[in-house]
Motif scaffolding. Sequence first.
Motif, PDB file in Angstrom:
ATOM      1  N   VAL A  20       0.845  -1.195   0.000  1.00  0.00           N
ATOM      2  CA  VAL A  20       0.000   0.000   0.000  1.00  0.00           C
ATOM      3  C   VAL A  20       0.878   1.242   0.000  1.00  0.00           C
ATOM      4  N   ASP A  22       0.778   5.087   0.598  1.00  0.00           N
ATOM      5  CA  ASP A  22      -0.138   5.970   1.315  1.00  0.00           C
ATOM      6  C   ASP A  22       0.648   7.144   1.886  1.00  0.00           C
ATOM      7  N   ASN A  27       0.825  11.235  -2.776  1.00  0.00           N
ATOM      8  CA  ASN A  27       1.665  10.031  -2.831  1.00  0.00           C
ATOM      9  C   ASN A  27       2.984  10.287  -3.546  1.00  0.00           C
ATOM     10  N   ARG A  64      -3.563   4.513  -1.873  1.00  0.00           N
ATOM     11  CA  ARG A  64      -4.680   5.202  -1.260  1.00  0.00           C
ATOM     12  C   ARG A  64      -4.759   6.636  -1.798  1.00  0.00           C
TER      13      ARG A  64
END
Length: 273
Positions: A20, A22, A27, A64
Amino acid sequence: MSETTAPVRLERDGDVAVVVLDNPPLNLFDQAVFDAWERVTGQLVELTDPARPDRARAVLVEARGRVVSAGVDVHLFAEIAEGPDAVARGGALWARLLRTVQTLEGLPVPTVFAAHGLTLTAAFEISLACDVLLAAESASFGLVEIVVGLTPSMGGPQRLAERAGPARARELVFTGERYPAAVLERWNVVNRVLPDDGFPEAAREYARRIAAGPTVAHAATKRLVATAVRHGVPAADDVVPAVSGLLFGTEDLRGAVASFLTDGPGRARYTGR
């Protein structure tokens, strides 16, 4: 910084190891993200080790937030360029980051990248090291390093050339333009374009489905394809007896053959052994 707050972290979804990204709001890849990325790729080697009873049988990379990544924090390049040993430090940076990409590429399980939105520079290059690149309809991609006088140096140009051919790779890098997912699907860079609605779960389900397959056979497929691409079809043919012969010693092959003969095709259940 804890594992749960790291800008790049690992989660588990059954047999799938989920990487992931995040680092809100965009990002961006800064020093902390690159450090975390390097640490996570090392962990993936351990998690996918065939000797582990709880090994991950596929890897999914997702992000994300609104975008996958808006690129690299340019302050990192400024810091390197302003030093007296800029050339050596720049070369060391690329050597380090290329090792992480090569580590991801060399994992003995299928790897999937899920791009739900804008995917620029480092994130795009990481996606090109994955076996399968899934994109949402509204996703777009770009290697925009020309805006700071660079060429992509985490393996992007050469991996684009593998997928789309050298002319397309040069075009994409020379222009620094953003390309829609549908265009890159036509160029064989993106494997599949999926609807925006429900994309994250669709990508997860795709990874779960691959993870449920014959893991050792998938590793053999990866080796044969990589050998053919890098060294030619005759070289791949040469390693087939050793690579594919090994599969006759797996529980998955013996179980699947027995299932086929007893129940017909498509009913086998694989353990990854």
